[in-house]
Structure formats: structure tokens, C-alpha cells
Design an enzyme around this catalytic site. Sequence first.
Site, PDB file in Angstrom:
ATOM      1  CG  HIS A 164      -2.214  -6.705  10.498  1.00  0.00           C
ATOM      2  ND1 HIS A 164      -1.034  -6.320   9.895  1.00  0.00           N
ATOM      3  CD2 HIS A 164      -2.863  -5.552  10.808  1.00  0.00           C
ATOM      4  CE1 HIS A 164      -0.989  -5.000   9.832  1.00  0.00           C
ATOM      5  NE2 HIS A 164      -2.087  -4.505  10.392  1.00  0.00           N
ATOM      6  CD  GLU A 220      -1.367   0.011   3.666  1.00  0.00           C
ATOM      7  OE1 GLU A 220      -2.032   1.047   3.745  1.00  0.00           O
ATOM      8  OE2 GLU A 220      -1.488  -0.939   4.469  1.00  0.00           O
ATOM      9  CB  CYS A 240      -2.318  -4.500   6.581  1.00  0.00           C
ATOM     10  SG  CYS A 240      -1.973  -2.850   7.176  1.00  0.00           S
TER      11      CYS A 240
END
Length: 389
Positions: A233, A79, A111
Site C-alpha cells: 500500500h 472510504e 485503505c
Amino acid sequence: MAIGIDLISFYTPPFFFSLDDLAKQRGVPAEKYSTGIGQKEMSMLPPDEDVVTMGANAALQILEKTERNRIKALIFATESGIDQSKSAGVFVHKLLDLPKDCRIIETKQACYSGTFSLRAAMGLVSLEKDSQVLVITSDVARYDLHSAGEATQGCGAVALLVSEQPRLMQIETESAYISEDVMDFWRPNYRQSAIVDGQYSTRVYLHALNECWKKYSELSKRLPEHIHQLCFHLPFTRMAEKALKQLFRCKEEFQSRLSKIAPGLLYNETIGNSYTASLYLNLCSLLDFNEDNLEGQRVGLFSYGSGFVAEFFSGIILKGYNKHLLKEQHTRLLANRKRLNYQEYLDFYHFALPQDGTSFHTPYFTDGYFRFAGLDAHKRLYEKAQKEA
Ligand code: CAA
């Protein structure tokens, strides 16, 4: 057909800024960062690196252990793209001397896109005998100075080689995913740093985790005890504790899960957020540092990309996996980083390239194998640095 992660490797630039130093500058207790958000250091991007150099540096280490001509696709998840049209992967393909008969694509959804790329890679591998796909996740997490997000910056790349009969982890077919349109974190094209509603984003993350966990349990018919390890994450490593609290209401189970996850946090707490790479950095740290042998254990992985798309899936660690890890290289990389002082941190943060097409030669900073050499007529130039791989 068993398909999964054949090899894994990460790269982060050779500079970091200590969160104790940031705490001093921002007038907050150091414990807020070390304990409250669970971060010690953040990797900082020097002017002569970007997502391309980080991705190429990460992948280089695993290419030495495979036959390059089997790689039929390179999927670059980021990103922090460097061009609106051309995939960062095309630059990487050239730097790594990958074969011409290799497709290249860049994927984006905050993400999350590394996880989509991994699943897409599995699909491609299943279509072509003996083929492999290189997935690169590479990002620079950047927030406004003096904002709450500043302490959760960082940068890094993880490369995953996906193949049939993998050496490290077989990915299982069951997978639970959901998407919803929310504005918890985003970065308009005209901004260099992300805009985030931090507290809201944390709540949305936990909501997504809850939904995916329920769906995965229904789909797979597996109980929590069938999932031996968990990876998340990690925008900041304290998030793992919040996630475990959400999943395990029983105090003993929560405590035992918390101690199990500790080896998986080591890379993330010194590198910081690396967006697409973060979940796979957690996995890499678990594989490199877990004291007990993980053979045969099931790892549950939760991927979250603001905006949002989330997915929970699992994989089984394979026999002999520990013979194929790059722990030594990873440890050396972190040990050799240089600590920046506050002024150097600001200089790196404020570095900006000319936008008018003038030629620009980037001074030497990195000691990575590949570096961003500069610009000429709006074209990005990359080169191999003058050192051995
Ligand atoms: N000692 C110990 N702990 C302390 C402390 C001290 N002296 N001072 C504060 N703390 C604790 C607080 O109690 C709090 O703990 P809890 O979470 O248990 O309540 C913790 O430190 C953080 O304090 P605050 O909530 O006051 O922190 P903040 O509002 O200043 O910032 C943040 C925290 C919201 C995570 C911020 O860093 C941020 O906006 N980060 C970027 C966004 C983000 O990472 N969101 C995560 C979900 S979105 C996602 O995952 C996608 C992505 O990658 C961005």
C-alpha cells in the site's frame, strides 16, 4: 482450485496538479516532495467525477474481455462513499449493464477494504462453478490545504476480475492479518478531508508490516528469497523504501529489492494516494512495466488500512500473463491528462454540490466514458459521456 486475479485495470481522471507547482505555492523545496516523499504529480477529481465514475471507467476496460453474465457479485471497496445507505456499486452495476443476478455490496476499512474484498471474492468464486466476481477499489485522497498531507493527495480506481483459472495471478491461501484500534488517520462523517497524524501513521504502518511479515513467514514457512517481488500500500511511493528497510536489514538485499520495486512505483508516483486502490495500482504498474518476464514469480502484497487492519499475502504470476495486460490503455490515460494551474487546482478542490435538494447540472470536464451528471431531488445522476469507449 486455482483462484486469483483474472484481469486488472485502472482509471484516473484526466487532470493532474504537479507537486513542483505545489512546492512553489507552499514555499518548500521541490525535492522534499520528489525525493523526500517520492511523488511527482497528483490526479485531481473534476466536478463531474466521483468514486462511481472512476470505478465504472476502470471496470469497463476489463469487461470487454470477459463474459458479463458470469459476474455474480460486484464488491465496491471505498472510504470516499457517496451515500450512507446505497452502495456505490449499484450505480456502477447499472452503468456497466451487468446482469441482474449479481449481488452488490460496499466495503469500508480505510485503505484495507479492497484486500478484504479480494479475499471475499475468492470465497464466492469457490462456491459457484464458473462464476466471477468484480472487485472495484476507488478512492479520492483529500487532506486540508496547507497541511502536511496535502502533497499526498490523489485519486483513482482499480478494477480486479476474480475467477477460477485466472489469466494473471493465482492468489495463495496463506495470509497473515492483524487489527488494532489506533487513531492514526480517520475522517468523521461531517468532514470532507481526512485527519491524520502523519508521522505516527507511518510508524503504525511499519509496525503492522513487521507483525504481518513475521506471521506470514511462520505460516507459510517461506524464506524472503521465495518472495521474488513485493507490492505495498503506497500512501506515497517513498513508503516502499521505508517498508523495505524494515524488512531487509542487509544493505545489499535492501538495495537489490529497492531497484526491483521501481517499475511498480510508476503509476503511484504520478497519481498519488488512491487509498483502497493504491496497493493494486502498485501491482498493476509492476505487471505493466517490469522488463523481465514475471512468469512463475511469487509476489508478496502488503495491505494497510489506518485505524487499523493490515494483511500480508502472496500470489504467483501465471504463464502468458503479459498477453492480457492493458498497458497501452493505461499509458494513454496518463499521457492525455491535463495539467492544472494553481487556481484550477483550488477550484477543483473547493467544488461543492448543493445540499438542499435543488436540481444541479454538472458542467462537462471529464473525457472519461462515464460522468456524474448532477443532482435532482437529492438523487445522484450519472450518464455515458458523448464519446466512444
Ligand atoms: N530534499 C529531500 N528530502 C527532503 C527535503 C529536501 N529538501 N526536505 C525534507 N525531506 C525529507 C525528510 O527528511 C523526510 O524524509 P524521512 O521520511 O526519510 O525522514 C521526508 O522528506 C518527509 O519530510 P517530513 O517528515 O518533514 O514530512 P512531513 O511531516 O511534512 O509530511 C507525511 C510527511 C507525514 C508523510 C505527510 O505527507 C502526511 O501526513 N501524509 C498523509 C499520511 C500518510 O500518508 N501516512 C502514511 C501511513 S498511513 C497510510 O498508509 C494510510 C493512508 O493511505 C493515509
